[in-house]
Design a protein around this motif. Structure first.
Motif, short mmCIF file in Angstrom:
data_model
loop_
_atom_site.label_atom_id
_atom_site.label_comp_id
_atom_site.label_asym_id
_atom_site.label_seq_id
_atom_site.Cartn_x
_atom_site.Cartn_y
_atom_site.Cartn_z
N ILE A 116 3.09 76.54 -51.38
CA ILE A 116 2.66 75.33 -51.99
C ILE A 116 1.28 74.97 -51.37
N ALA A 117 1.30 75.44 -49.75
CA ALA A 117 -0.10 75.11 -49.20
C ALA A 117 -1.13 75.58 -49.83
N VAL A 118 -1.15 76.88 -50.38
CA VAL A 118 -2.23 77.46 -50.63
C VAL A 118 -2.50 76.97 -52.21
N ASN A 119 -1.38 76.87 -53.10
CA ASN A 119 -1.64 76.20 -54.29
C ASN A 119 -2.43 74.86 -54.08
N ALA A 120 -2.01 73.93 -53.24
CA ALA A 120 -2.48 72.73 -53.17
C ALA A 120 -3.85 72.74 -52.74
N SER A 121 -4.38 73.76 -51.65
CA SER A 121 -5.73 73.75 -51.34
C SER A 121 -6.70 74.28 -52.61
N VAL A 122 -5.89 75.22 -53.09
CA VAL A 122 -6.74 75.90 -54.41
C VAL A 122 -7.08 74.65 -55.37
N LEU A 123 -6.21 73.81 -55.63
CA LEU A 123 -6.44 72.63 -56.54
C LEU A 123 -7.53 71.71 -56.11
N VAL A 124 -7.30 71.43 -54.88
CA VAL A 124 -8.18 70.59 -54.20
C VAL A 124 -9.47 71.07 -54.33
N GLY A 125 -9.72 72.35 -53.80
CA GLY A 125 -11.04 73.15 -53.89
C GLY A 125 -11.53 73.15 -55.03
N TRP A 126 -10.79 73.49 -56.21
CA TRP A 126 -11.32 73.38 -57.58
C TRP A 126 -11.70 72.09 -58.21
N LYS A 127 -11.16 71.09 -57.77
CA LYS A 127 -11.58 69.74 -58.35
C LYS A 127 -12.88 69.45 -57.52
N LEU A 128 -13.13 69.81 -56.38
CA LEU A 128 -14.21 69.40 -55.68
C LEU A 128 -15.61 70.13 -55.95
N LEU A 129 -15.29 71.49 -56.06
CA LEU A 129 -16.33 72.36 -56.03
C LEU A 129 -16.18 73.46 -57.07
N GLY A 130 -15.23 73.39 -58.08
CA GLY A 130 -15.19 74.33 -58.80
C GLY A 130 -14.61 75.70 -58.31
N PHE A 131 -15.06 76.88 -59.05
CA PHE A 131 -14.69 78.20 -58.47
C PHE A 131 -14.89 78.51 -57.12
N THR A 132 -16.22 78.04 -56.61
CA THR A 132 -16.54 78.44 -55.02
C THR A 132 -15.67 77.44 -54.28
N GLY A 133 -15.34 76.25 -54.57
CA GLY A 133 -14.52 75.46 -53.85
C GLY A 133 -13.16 75.89 -53.80
N ALA A 134 -12.54 76.65 -54.72
CA ALA A 134 -11.25 77.29 -54.85
C ALA A 134 -11.21 78.33 -53.95
N VAL A 135 -11.86 79.32 -54.03
CA VAL A 135 -12.30 80.31 -53.10
C VAL A 135 -12.31 79.99 -51.73
N THR A 136 -13.16 79.10 -51.42
CA THR A 136 -13.48 78.53 -49.91
C THR A 136 -11.97 78.22 -49.56
N ALA A 137 -11.21 77.35 -50.32
CA ALA A 137 -10.17 76.71 -49.72
C ALA A 137 -8.88 77.95 -49.61
N VAL A 138 -8.90 78.79 -50.40
CA VAL A 138 -7.90 79.70 -50.20
C VAL A 138 -8.22 80.52 -48.85
N PHE A 139 -9.41 80.72 -48.58
CA PHE A 139 -10.02 81.71 -47.42
C PHE A 139 -9.60 80.58 -46.08
N GLY A 140 -9.83 79.35 -46.33
CA GLY A 140 -9.51 78.26 -45.25
C GLY A 140 -8.05 78.41 -44.69
N THR A 141 -7.32 78.34 -45.93
CA THR A 141 -5.91 78.48 -45.70
C THR A 141 -5.22 79.62 -45.14
N ILE A 142 -5.84 81.11 -45.56
CA ILE A 142 -5.04 82.00 -45.42
C ILE A 142 -5.73 82.65 -44.27
N LEU A 143 -6.79 82.13 -43.63
CA LEU A 143 -7.47 82.55 -42.47
C LEU A 143 -6.69 82.35 -41.00
N PRO A 144 -6.30 81.33 -40.85
CA PRO A 144 -5.35 81.20 -39.65
C PRO A 144 -4.20 81.83 -39.50
#
Lengths: 174, 187
Positions: free
Chosen positions: A47-75
């Motif tokens: 759910i955490a990854v899904n939610a951040s993909v969606l927020v990233g996508w809403k805000l910045l499109g593809f780049t946002g989604a990719v950035t959000a995924v990396f932000g979530t999986i990095l820690p």
């Protein structure tokens, strides 16, 4: 962009994200966030990854989604890599082994608790088909050791057919 | 090839774990313990305990842990990508469909039907962990000789405490670790 401070994981992140993105940053509206949370929970995967993909996508499109995924999986990627490096050495230690053996009982208790809560909610609805699904899935996996992927695909398709049928006849079996 | 196997295993875990949280556990157990044999059930249980105590979703934690144990840092990255790629694509597609149709009764139906299936799967995973800690093997056995009554008691007490006081699972896992640890060291 996103730090994953979700100890315990799961639904915690949605409320954390709401606090940060809706209340603090004002990036998205409250209702929109709620919709995103529902979609994140209904899709497969964490759910955490899904939610951040969606927020990233809403805000910045593809780049946002990719950035959000990396932000979530990095820690977790960094933390678990470090743990896996030391795990083998740790496990040789007698004290660690005894503690891990004790923790196993805690894990069992936590899982059984989740099952009781989830099953309780389903049984409360007093519908026959969900109960049949519980028994069917349990028999298939626990007793006959059928691959989980097939069990989920089978019941997914079955539920899709039932809801198609229900939609036509106006009944609610699920 | 090992990287492909890791990617494919975690791809399936990522695409089939509906319901979040513990829903991934039976899938991970089936793929990693039963099918591939990359971890033993005991190691897998340690991994669940570790996951509960570190940030991040359990599927991602497992992907990193298994990937790096089996094939080093590259393995960790490949498994994690395998895990997040399918669900990221699906979630965006569903969001797009949702924006278009607003009411997705089939998706709602599939979820409603999968919830009981997922409960059954989590129960199965829970039972194999319970059997392992009480009987030292994956299947429940009924012989009293092999029964670890201390472990059984810890599980029952832990369960009663969570049910009654709704305590954070981390605290339960940690305190069973400490109490059990002291007990097993003395015995």
């Amino acid at each position: 962009m996103l730090s994953a401070f979700t100890f315990g994981g799961g639904f915690v992140i949605v409320s954390l994200m709401k606090k940060r993105f809706v209340d603090k940053e004002g990036w998205i509206g409250e209702e929109e966030m709620l919709n995103l949370a529902v979609i994140a929970q209904s899709s497969p995967g964490a759910i955490a990854v899904n939610a951040s993909v969606l927020v990233g996508w809403k805000l910045l499109g593809f780049t946002g989604a990719v950035t959000a995924v990396f932000g979530t999986i990095l820690p977790p990627l960094i933390i678990l890599s470090l743990i896996s490096l030391s795990y083998k050495a740790f496990r040789e230690n007698e004290i660690v082994r005894a503690v891990l053996k004790g923790m196993m009982t805690g894990v069992a208790a936590v899982i059984i608790d989740v099952v009781i809560s989830m099953a309780g909610k389903i049984l409360k609805e007093r519908k026959l088909i969900p109960v049949v699904i519980i028994i069917g899935a349990f028999t298939a996996y626990y007793i006959f050791h059928i691959n989980v992927a097939y069990v989920i695909l089978f019941f997914g398709v079955l539920s899709a057919l039932i809801s198609l049928h229900d939609n036509k006849t106006g009944k609610r079996h699920l | 090839m090992i990287f492909w196997q890791l990617f494919w295993s975690f791809f399936q875990i990522g695409i089939l774990s509906f319901g979040g949280g513990l829903a991934a556990i039976p899938l991970i157990q089936n793929q990693i313990v039963d099918i591939r044999g990359w971890l033993s059930i005991a190691e897998f249980t340690d991994l669940i305990a570790i996951s509960e105590m570190t940030p991040g979703p359990i599927a991602i934690n497992s992907a990193t842990f298994v990937g790096s144990t089996v094939a080093g840092p590259v393995g960790a990255i490949v498994s994690t990508l395998g895990c997040v790629l399918p669900s990221s694509l699906i979630v965006v597609t569903i969001a797009w469909l949702f924006g278009k149709y607003k009411d997705l009764y089939i998706i709602r139906g599939v979820l409603a039907g999968l919830r009981p299936a997922v409960v059954a799967l989590i129960l199965s995973a829970g039972l194999s962990i319970l059997s392992l800690s009480v009987w030292g093997e994956k299947e429940i056995s009924l012989s009293a000789d092999s029964t670890d009554f201390a472990a059984a008691a810890l599980i029952v007490i832990g369960l009663l405490i969570i049910r009654k006081f709704k305590i954070n699972p981390i605290i339960i896992i940690l305190s069973s670790g400490i109490i059990g640890g002291v007990y097993y060291l003395i015995i």
